[in-house]
Every structure is written in structure tokens, then in C-alpha cells.
Write a protein that holds these residues in place. Structure first.
Motif, PDB file in Angstrom:
ATOM      1  N   VAL A 164      11.588   3.768   1.431  1.00  0.00           N
ATOM      2  CA  VAL A 164      11.995   3.377   0.084  1.00  0.00           C
ATOM      3  C   VAL A 164      11.403   2.014  -0.240  1.00  0.00           C
ATOM      4  O   VAL A 164      11.571   1.063   0.526  1.00  0.00           O
ATOM      5  N   LEU A 165      10.707   1.937  -1.376  1.00  0.00           N
ATOM      6  CA  LEU A 165      10.171   0.665  -1.872  1.00  0.00           C
ATOM      7  C   LEU A 165      10.637   0.504  -3.312  1.00  0.00           C
ATOM      8  O   LEU A 165      10.236   1.248  -4.202  1.00  0.00           O
ATOM      9  N   LEU A 185       6.628   7.155   2.953  1.00  0.00           N
ATOM     10  CA  LEU A 185       7.274   6.691   1.736  1.00  0.00           C
ATOM     11  C   LEU A 185       7.729   7.875   0.886  1.00  0.00           C
ATOM     12  O   LEU A 185       6.940   8.743   0.534  1.00  0.00           O
ATOM     13  N   GLN A 186       9.026   7.891   0.558  1.00  0.00           N
ATOM     14  CA  GLN A 186       9.602   8.980  -0.227  1.00  0.00           C
ATOM     15  C   GLN A 186       9.971   8.551  -1.639  1.00  0.00           C
ATOM     16  O   GLN A 186       9.985   9.369  -2.554  1.00  0.00           O
ATOM     17  N   SER A 187      10.305   7.271  -1.819  1.00  0.00           N
ATOM     18  CA  SER A 187      10.728   6.787  -3.133  1.00  0.00           C
ATOM     19  C   SER A 187      10.001   5.483  -3.466  1.00  0.00           C
ATOM     20  O   SER A 187      10.064   4.524  -2.700  1.00  0.00           O
ATOM     21  N   SER A 209       4.282  11.924   1.422  1.00  0.00           N
ATOM     22  CA  SER A 209       5.715  12.220   1.540  1.00  0.00           C
ATOM     23  C   SER A 209       6.492  11.870   0.277  1.00  0.00           C
ATOM     24  O   SER A 209       7.717  12.026   0.242  1.00  0.00           O
ATOM     25  N   LEU A 210       5.798  11.423  -0.769  1.00  0.00           N
ATOM     26  CA  LEU A 210       6.480  10.913  -1.952  1.00  0.00           C
ATOM     27  C   LEU A 210       7.255  12.016  -2.675  1.00  0.00           C
ATOM     28  O   LEU A 210       6.726  13.069  -2.995  1.00  0.00           O
ATOM     29  N   LYS A 232       4.959  17.144  -2.727  1.00  0.00           N
ATOM     30  CA  LYS A 232       6.399  16.966  -2.516  1.00  0.00           C
ATOM     31  C   LYS A 232       7.096  16.259  -3.674  1.00  0.00           C
ATOM     32  O   LYS A 232       8.316  16.128  -3.673  1.00  0.00           O
ATOM     33  N   LEU A 233       6.331  15.815  -4.644  1.00  0.00           N
ATOM     34  CA  LEU A 233       6.909  15.072  -5.756  1.00  0.00           C
ATOM     35  C   LEU A 233       7.867  15.946  -6.558  1.00  0.00           C
ATOM     36  O   LEU A 233       7.504  17.028  -7.007  1.00  0.00           O
TER      37      LEU A 233
END
Length: 341
Positions: A164-165, A185-187, A209-210, A232-233
Motif C-alpha cells: 500500500v502506497l 503493490l496492490q493499492s 499486483s495492482l 488484476k486492476l
């Protein structure tokens, strides 16, 4: 293999037993101006909560002795800086310093190499240590929203464990190079940087992985075509931008429509805007919005005040991306409840 597993289980049990012997000290919400002398051995503290007080500083000597602290919470105080001895907290995993007046993080924070979560929201930060990302490689969540950051250091792109960033509500001009290294990074939230933030880098589309991307309320005119590759968005927020590509009528359709549009552009498959324009211009004519009577090349008004057009090209200007959101079919032919949000 079984021997290795049993050894890991033993280590986990031993670690759990050690943590049970440690203490949680909660001094939150006591309107403290300064810290009292501790009545226990501070080396035995596992979690220290000093939040919601009036602390203006944390003693260097205290922090240096918190050798086993894992969670350190000092949010909502009057701190203007952190002690340099914060670097002594080699076991620290969660640090919450939000809601203070901190202008800079000490470089020694890079020694907290076990850190997994850093919450520095609502401070006065103008920059982060240049090499912070090279050292905090276990960091999973970095929250620096509501500060005064103009840039994130290049080293941020080396935080390979980051999930998360959150950098919204700053003065960001750009994101660092090498963003594609953030494979976990997912978010990503860079919203509300307003006129300062004008573009997303191509590397955003390489964040494999976003799941969530929020770039709303900035000054972005076009999205990178690489976003079409983000399999994956699931959530894309881009409202409040002067978007031209993709045009707003595409954005308003769905995330999949945006991804398809950008993917087609990347593959050189330009969509045919003329066909799309003609299909909904026909609805204007059908609904009597425009009078489609054939006249000479220059549009004139008839006796009834209707607009006479020689062909549909006379409203190409209205169908340009600049006006698409205003005249999109979805807005014109959907129920009024569309506007009740």
C-alpha cells in the motif's frame, strides 16, 4: 523437510513465549506534556502507546532503551521531530506518527529494518530521506498523505514488499522512476495533488499486483496506455481530471471499457470515433434535438429556430473529447437518477 518444519514451529513458539513476557504500556489520552519516569524496565515493552497527548518531544534516552518494542504509537501529539535514537529500534514493525507537526524524518529511521508499516499522515513533511527505500525493504504499508511532499525519493521504488502506497493530498509533481519494481503493490493512491500532478508514468501499467489505483482530482490529461495491461486492476478512480485520453464517455462506461480503449491504442488499433459520433448524433436527430434538413455547407437556422445541418460533421467540434462528457449518450439518454449520487 519435516525436521525443518518442526524447527520453524519451535522457533515460532519460542518467539511467541518471549512476546508474552513483554509488556503493553498504554499512556494514550492523558493530556501528557512530558513523559513520567517509567516504573518498569522499558526494555520489556512490546507495545508503547503515547497517542493523543500534548507531547512536544520524546527523550532520546527513552527511545534508545526500547530494545524490544514492536509497535510504537505517538499519533496526535505536538511533535516537531523524532529522536535520532529511533534507529535503535531494530525490532520495530509498526510506527504511527500521524497527526503531528513533523517536518522531516531522521535518517536513522533507515536502521529500523524490520519496519512493516509507517504511518506519517497529517504532518508537515516536505521530503523523505533519500535512501529510505534501500533500507526499509520489509515495509508493506507507507502512508504519507496530507503532507507537503513534492516528490517521493527514487529509493521508494526499491521497497519490493510494499503493498500500500498512500500519497494523496500532497504537492506531488511526479512518481519516481523504477516503479515497476514494486511487484507486490496492490493499492496506489496519488489523488488530490491537484494542479501539481500532471501525468502517471508508463511504469504504472507494469505493477502486476495492482488492484486499486486512485489518481482522482489531479491535472492528468491522458492515462498511460500500459494501464490496459493491468489484469488484476479492479478499481480505477480518475474523476476530477481534464482527461482527453481516454475521453470521459469511455471512463463513465466501465473499467473494462477504459482498459480496452488503452489496450487498443497500445496495439495500434485506433477506435473509430466517427462511427461512435454518428450513432449517437442520430439520436439527436431522432429526438428532435437538431433539425437534420439538408442545406448548404454552412449551418443556418430555419424559421422555427431549429438548427439546419448539411451533414453531421458540423457538430464535430461538440463531439471532441473536450465536450464528450457533457454530450455523452449516457448523460443524455439515461434516467435522471444517474445524477443523484
Amino acid at each position: 523437510m519435516d525436521v525443518m518444519m518442526s524447527e520453524e514451529v519451535k522457533m515460532e513458539k519460542r518467539k511467541s513465549m518471549e512476546e508474552e513476557k513483554l509488556e503493553t504500556v498504554d499512556l494514550s489520552g492523558l493530556s501528557l506534556d512530558s513523559l513520567p519516569d517509567p516504573s518498569i524496565n522499558v526494555a520489556s515493552i512490546f507495545k508503547l502507546d503515547l497517542s493523543n497527548n500534548n507531547l512536544v518531544s520524546i527523550p532520546e534516552s527513552l527511545t534508545a532503551r526500547l530494545l524490544n518494542v514492536v509497535i510504537f504509537d505517538v499519533h496526535s501529539n505536538q511533535l516537531k521531530s523524532l529522536p535520532n535514537s529511533i534507529g535503535c529500534l531494530s525490532k520495530l514493525k509498526v510506527l504511527n506518527i500521524s497527526g503531528n507537526m513533523i517536518e522531516a524524518l531522521p535518517k536513522t529511521i533507515e536502521n529500523c529494518r524490520a519496519l512493516e508499516e509507517l504511518n506519517a499522515n497529517f504532518n508537515e513533511l516536505t521530503k523523505l530521506p533519500d535512501t529510505i527505500g534501500f533500507e526499509l525493504i520489509h515495509l508493506q504499508k507507507l502512508s504519507v498523505n496530507s503532507n507537503k511532499l513534492a516528490f517521493l525519493p527514487y529509493s521508494t521504488s526499491h521497497m519490493i514488499a510494499l503493498r500500500v502506497l498512500d500519497a494523496r493530498l500532497n504537492c506531488l509533481r511526479a512518481l519516481p522512476d523504477g516503479l515497476e519494481n514494486l511487484i507486490n503493490l496492490q493499492s496506489l493512491n496519488v489523488s488530490q495533488n491537484f494542479q501539481y500532478f500532471e501525468s502517471l508514468p508508463y511504469s504504472v501499467g507494469l505493477l502486476i499486483s495492482l488492484v486499486e489505483l486512485d489518481a482522482s482530482y489531479n491535472h492528468i490529461k491522458s492515462l498511460p496506455e500500459s494501464i490496459g495491461c493491468l489484469k488484476k486492476l479492479q478499481k480505477l478512480s480518475v474523476e476530477g481530471n481534464p482527461l482527453v485520453s481516454p475521453p470521459m464517455e469511455i471512463v463513465e462506461q466501465s473499467l473494462e471499457a477504459v482498459k480496452e480503449y488503452l489496450s487498443d491504442r497500445m496495439n495500434g488499433k485506433e477506435s473509430s470515433p466517427s462511427k461512435k459520433k454518428k450513432s449517437w448524433v442520430g439520436k439527436f436527430v431522432k429526438c428532435g434535438t437538431f433539425n437534420g434538413k439538408m442545406v448548404n455547407n454552412s449551418g443556418v437556422r430555419n424559421e422555427d429556430g431549429g438548427f439546419l445541418m448539411s451533414d453531421y460533421r458540423s457538430i464535430d467540434g461538440l463531439a471532441s473529447p473536450r465536450y464528450m462528457s457533457m454530450f455523452s449518450p449516457r448523460r443524455l439518454f439515461s434516467p435522471k437518477t444517474y445524477f443523484a449520487r
